[in-house]
Write a protein that holds these residues in place. Structure first.
Motif, PDB file in Angstrom:
ATOM      1  N   ASN A  19       0.823  -1.209   0.000  1.00  0.00           N
ATOM      2  CA  ASN A  19       0.000   0.000   0.000  1.00  0.00           C
ATOM      3  C   ASN A  19       0.856   1.258   0.000  1.00  0.00           C
ATOM      4  N   VAL A  20       1.940   1.245   0.714  1.00  0.00           N
ATOM      5  CA  VAL A  20       2.831   2.395   0.762  1.00  0.00           C
ATOM      6  C   VAL A  20       3.479   2.594  -0.603  1.00  0.00           C
ATOM      7  N   PRO A  26       1.322   7.881  -8.275  1.00  0.00           N
ATOM      8  CA  PRO A  26      -0.067   8.223  -8.573  1.00  0.00           C
ATOM      9  C   PRO A  26      -0.524   7.641  -9.907  1.00  0.00           C
ATOM     10  N   ARG A  27      -1.807   7.389  -9.988  1.00  0.00           N
ATOM     11  CA  ARG A  27      -2.431   6.947 -11.235  1.00  0.00           C
ATOM     12  C   ARG A  27      -2.663   8.193 -12.083  1.00  0.00           C
ATOM     13  N   GLU A  28      -2.083   8.257 -13.267  1.00  0.00           N
ATOM     14  CA  GLU A  28      -2.255   9.404 -14.146  1.00  0.00           C
ATOM     15  C   GLU A  28      -3.602   9.272 -14.861  1.00  0.00           C
ATOM     16  N   ILE A  29      -4.459  10.301 -14.700  1.00  0.00           N
ATOM     17  CA  ILE A  29      -5.771  10.258 -15.329  1.00  0.00           C
ATOM     18  C   ILE A  29      -5.975  11.481 -16.222  1.00  0.00           C
ATOM     19  N   ILE A  30      -6.973  11.382 -17.095  1.00  0.00           N
ATOM     20  CA  ILE A  30      -7.372  12.498 -17.944  1.00  0.00           C
ATOM     21  C   ILE A  30      -8.839  12.806 -17.639  1.00  0.00           C
ATOM     22  N   TRP A  31      -9.355  13.863 -18.222  1.00  0.00           N
ATOM     23  CA  TRP A  31     -10.709  14.322 -17.911  1.00  0.00           C
ATOM     24  C   TRP A  31     -11.772  13.289 -18.266  1.00  0.00           C
ATOM     25  N   ASP A  32     -11.564  12.530 -19.333  1.00  0.00           N
ATOM     26  CA  ASP A  32     -12.529  11.489 -19.701  1.00  0.00           C
ATOM     27  C   ASP A  32     -12.671  10.440 -18.604  1.00  0.00           C
ATOM     28  N   ASN A  73     -12.825   7.274  -6.208  1.00  0.00           N
ATOM     29  CA  ASN A  73     -13.007   7.687  -4.817  1.00  0.00           C
ATOM     30  C   ASN A  73     -11.896   7.102  -3.945  1.00  0.00           C
ATOM     31  N   GLY A  74     -11.057   7.966  -3.412  1.00  0.00           N
ATOM     32  CA  GLY A  74      -9.942   7.541  -2.566  1.00  0.00           C
ATOM     33  C   GLY A  74      -8.670   7.223  -3.341  1.00  0.00           C
ATOM     34  N   ALA A  75      -8.701   7.356  -4.666  1.00  0.00           N
ATOM     35  CA  ALA A  75      -7.529   7.034  -5.485  1.00  0.00           C
ATOM     36  C   ALA A  75      -6.473   8.135  -5.391  1.00  0.00           C
ATOM     37  N   TYR A  76      -5.217   7.719  -5.421  1.00  0.00           N
ATOM     38  CA  TYR A  76      -4.092   8.654  -5.461  1.00  0.00           C
ATOM     39  C   TYR A  76      -3.814   8.901  -6.934  1.00  0.00           C
ATOM     40  N   ILE A  77      -4.097  10.128  -7.415  1.00  0.00           N
ATOM     41  CA  ILE A  77      -4.078  10.415  -8.846  1.00  0.00           C
ATOM     42  C   ILE A  77      -3.181  11.600  -9.179  1.00  0.00           C
ATOM     43  N   THR A 137      -1.393  16.451  -8.101  1.00  0.00           N
ATOM     44  CA  THR A 137      -1.234  15.094  -7.581  1.00  0.00           C
ATOM     45  C   THR A 137      -1.781  15.058  -6.158  1.00  0.00           C
ATOM     46  N   GLY A 138      -2.623  14.067  -5.883  1.00  0.00           N
ATOM     47  CA  GLY A 138      -3.174  13.919  -4.544  1.00  0.00           C
ATOM     48  C   GLY A 138      -4.293  12.905  -4.506  1.00  0.00           C
ATOM     49  N   VAL A 139      -4.979  12.867  -3.391  1.00  0.00           N
ATOM     50  CA  VAL A 139      -6.077  11.917  -3.187  1.00  0.00           C
ATOM     51  C   VAL A 139      -7.378  12.545  -3.682  1.00  0.00           C
ATOM     52  N   MET A 140      -8.062  11.809  -4.541  1.00  0.00           N
ATOM     53  CA  MET A 140      -9.328  12.278  -5.107  1.00  0.00           C
ATOM     54  C   MET A 140     -10.489  11.656  -4.344  1.00  0.00           C
ATOM     55  N   ARG A 141     -11.520  12.453  -4.121  1.00  0.00           N
ATOM     56  CA  ARG A 141     -12.759  11.989  -3.476  1.00  0.00           C
ATOM     57  C   ARG A 141     -13.946  12.424  -4.313  1.00  0.00           C
ATOM     58  N   ILE A 142     -14.988  11.648  -4.259  1.00  0.00           N
ATOM     59  CA  ILE A 142     -16.250  12.013  -4.898  1.00  0.00           C
ATOM     60  C   ILE A 142     -17.014  12.887  -3.919  1.00  0.00           C
TER      61      ILE A 142
END
Length: 166
Positions: A19-20, A26-32, A73-77, A137-142
């Motif tokens: 987990n560490v 981070p998971r690299e994401i785009i707007w889609d 939700n809760g992903a490090y992105i 870069t950080g933790v995303m939440r819904i």
């Protein structure tokens, strides 16, 4: 020979370590990626209506405009975007809306909620770099929430930001 306590400590470390290591990349994401799987972008934008009195166009989004990608939700992105500042001081900006293109929410009607992200940054972003595209870069939440500029569907607690270079 290991005793019971040593064995448990060793096993608990092997459970925590993945987990560490995962959190460090981070998971690299785009707007889609903010749109739930199976919902095409063309189905989140409504036709809208023209307000002749105020000379503004108000988008009308259907239910797909507030559908959010639960997998985030809760992903490090890590995602790119542009800053619309809410909290700015001499040190810079710490609270802002991340938007997919320059002028979103200011000069045109706002995108739907699943295309807007509220960000709380650990370190202020310099006020003289507000027009730069950024990586956040950080933790995303819904979290659906309303602002004066539009309804947002996500929040990020940003621990790192940098200029986006393409």
């Amino acid at each position: 020979m290991m005793n019971r306590r040593s064995t448990l400590m060793l096993l608990s470390g092997s459970v925590v370590a993945p987990n560490v290591a995962f959190a460090a990349t981070p998971r690299e994401i785009i707007w889609d990626d903010l749109i739930p799987p199976g919902v095409p972008y063309s189905e989140i934008i409504g036709e809208g209506e023209m307000n002749q009195t105020n000379d503004t166009w108000n988008p009308i989004y259907d239910a797909n405009g507030i559908k959010l990608n639960e997998e985030l939700n809760g992903a490090y992105i890590k995602m790119p975007g542009f800053i619309i500042p809410f909290d700015i001081s001499a040190e810079g900006v710490t609270e802002f809306m991340l938007v997919p293109y320059v002028g979103a929410c200011i000069h045109v009607p706002p995108p739907p909620a699943n295309q807007l992200v509220m960000v709380k940054a650990a370190n202020p972003w310099p006020g003289d770099q507000l027009w730069d595209a950024v990586w956040v870069t950080g933790v995303m939440r819904i979290q659906l929430q309303s602002t004066d500029l539009g309804q947002t569907g996500y929040t990020i607690t940003a621990d790192e930001m940098e200029v986006y270079v393409w």
